[in-house]
Design a protein around this motif. Sequence first.
Motif, PDB file in Angstrom:
ATOM      1  N   ALA A  81       0.757  -1.311  -0.211  1.00  0.00           N
ATOM      2  CA  ALA A  81      -0.131   0.166  -0.055  1.00  0.00           C
ATOM      3  C   ALA A  81       0.927   1.310   0.358  1.00  0.00           C
ATOM      4  N   PHE A  82       1.975   1.023   0.060  1.00  0.00           N
ATOM      5  CA  PHE A  82       2.702   2.771   0.494  1.00  0.00           C
ATOM      6  C   PHE A  82       3.416   2.422  -0.789  1.00  0.00           C
ATOM      7  N   ILE A  83       3.236   1.815  -1.798  1.00  0.00           N
ATOM      8  CA  ILE A  83       3.891   2.269  -3.294  1.00  0.00           C
ATOM      9  C   ILE A  83       2.423   2.088  -4.002  1.00  0.00           C
ATOM     10  N   ASN A  84       1.662   1.725  -3.934  1.00  0.00           N
ATOM     11  CA  ASN A  84       0.237   2.011  -4.485  1.00  0.00           C
ATOM     12  C   ASN A  84      -0.633   2.869  -3.236  1.00  0.00           C
ATOM     13  N   VAL A 100      15.201  -2.598  -7.956  1.00  0.00           N
ATOM     14  CA  VAL A 100      15.009  -1.313  -8.355  1.00  0.00           C
ATOM     15  C   VAL A 100      13.893  -1.653  -9.222  1.00  0.00           C
ATOM     16  N   LEU A 101      12.390  -1.060  -9.013  1.00  0.00           N
ATOM     17  CA  LEU A 101      11.927  -0.545 -10.015  1.00  0.00           C
ATOM     18  C   LEU A 101      10.884   0.448 -10.130  1.00  0.00           C
ATOM     19  N   ASP A 116       4.797  12.027 -12.548  1.00  0.00           N
ATOM     20  CA  ASP A 116       6.005  11.915 -12.856  1.00  0.00           C
ATOM     21  C   ASP A 116       6.030  10.380 -12.011  1.00  0.00           C
ATOM     22  N   ILE A 117       7.568  10.305 -12.588  1.00  0.00           N
ATOM     23  CA  ILE A 117       8.736   9.265 -12.096  1.00  0.00           C
ATOM     24  C   ILE A 117       8.989   8.804 -11.229  1.00  0.00           C
ATOM     25  N   TRP A 118       9.212   7.649 -10.176  1.00  0.00           N
ATOM     26  CA  TRP A 118       9.508   7.554  -9.073  1.00  0.00           C
ATOM     27  C   TRP A 118       9.991   5.593  -8.619  1.00  0.00           C
ATOM     28  N   SER A 119      10.535   6.133  -7.970  1.00  0.00           N
ATOM     29  CA  SER A 119      11.336   4.519  -7.730  1.00  0.00           C
ATOM     30  C   SER A 119      11.090   3.695  -6.264  1.00  0.00           C
ATOM     31  N   MET A 129      11.313  -0.634  -0.462  1.00  0.00           N
ATOM     32  CA  MET A 129      10.868   0.959   0.178  1.00  0.00           C
ATOM     33  C   MET A 129      10.151   1.646   0.027  1.00  0.00           C
ATOM     34  N   GLN A 130       9.993   2.654   0.919  1.00  0.00           N
ATOM     35  CA  GLN A 130       9.693   4.240   0.820  1.00  0.00           C
ATOM     36  C   GLN A 130      10.031   4.249  -1.284  1.00  0.00           C
ATOM     37  N   PRO A 131       9.099   4.881  -1.772  1.00  0.00           N
ATOM     38  CA  PRO A 131       9.359   4.738  -3.183  1.00  0.00           C
ATOM     39  C   PRO A 131       9.820   6.602  -3.121  1.00  0.00           C
ATOM     40  N   GLN A 132      10.446   7.836  -3.708  1.00  0.00           N
ATOM     41  CA  GLN A 132      11.169   8.131  -4.240  1.00  0.00           C
ATOM     42  C   GLN A 132      11.301   8.836  -5.323  1.00  0.00           C
ATOM     43  N   ASN A 133      10.565  10.366  -5.501  1.00  0.00           N
ATOM     44  CA  ASN A 133      10.455  10.943  -6.626  1.00  0.00           C
ATOM     45  C   ASN A 133      12.188  11.062  -7.004  1.00  0.00           C
TER      46      ASN A 133
END
Length: 164
Positions: A81-84, A100-101, A116-119, A129-133
Motif C-alpha cells: 500500500a505504500f507503493i500503490n 529497483v522498480l 511523475d516517475i518514482w522508484s 522500500m518507500q518510493p522516491q521521486n
Amino acid sequence: MRLILLCLASMILLLENGLGQWSPPVQLNILNDPSIKTWPSINATGDTLYYAKQGAGGNENLCYSYRITDTTWSAPIFMPAFINTPEREISPSIGPGDSVLYFVSYGRAGGYGSYDIWSTRRSLAGNWMQPQNAGPNINTAGNEWGVFLSRDGQRLYFSSTREG
C-alpha cells in the motif's frame, strides 16, 4: 534468451527468442481478466511479470505475477500500500537483479506534476522500500510516463509533455 511482452487489446502476450527464432505469441491467460492491465515489464530471468491492474478503488495499481510453470502464472499480487496510492500507479519497469522498480504515479505528494516517475528499491532483506521521486532532472510540471529502464540499469527512457 530474450523475452518480449506485448499488451494488445487487454491481452498480455509473451514471445521468446531462442536460437535466433521468435516463438509464436503465447497469451498469459491468468492475467487476462476483465480488469485493466497495462505497461507489462518482465524481469531479466523471465520469472516475474510487473504490470498495472485495476485495484479495489477502480484506479490502476502495480501488481506482479510469478511464473509457476512454462505456461502458468500466479494470480495478480498487488504491491504494498505504500507503493500503490488511492490514485493511479502505472508503467512499472524492473531493473537489474530485481533490485529497483521504476514506475509512474499520478498526484502523489512530493511530485513535480500530475504524472511523475518514482522508484522503489529492495532492502537487503528483500522488502520494497518507500518510493522516491526521480527528481527535477527527470520530472517536470508536465506529465512523464511510459518509463523503461535499460537492462543494464544505465539508461532511463520515458515520454514527457515538458516544454522544449
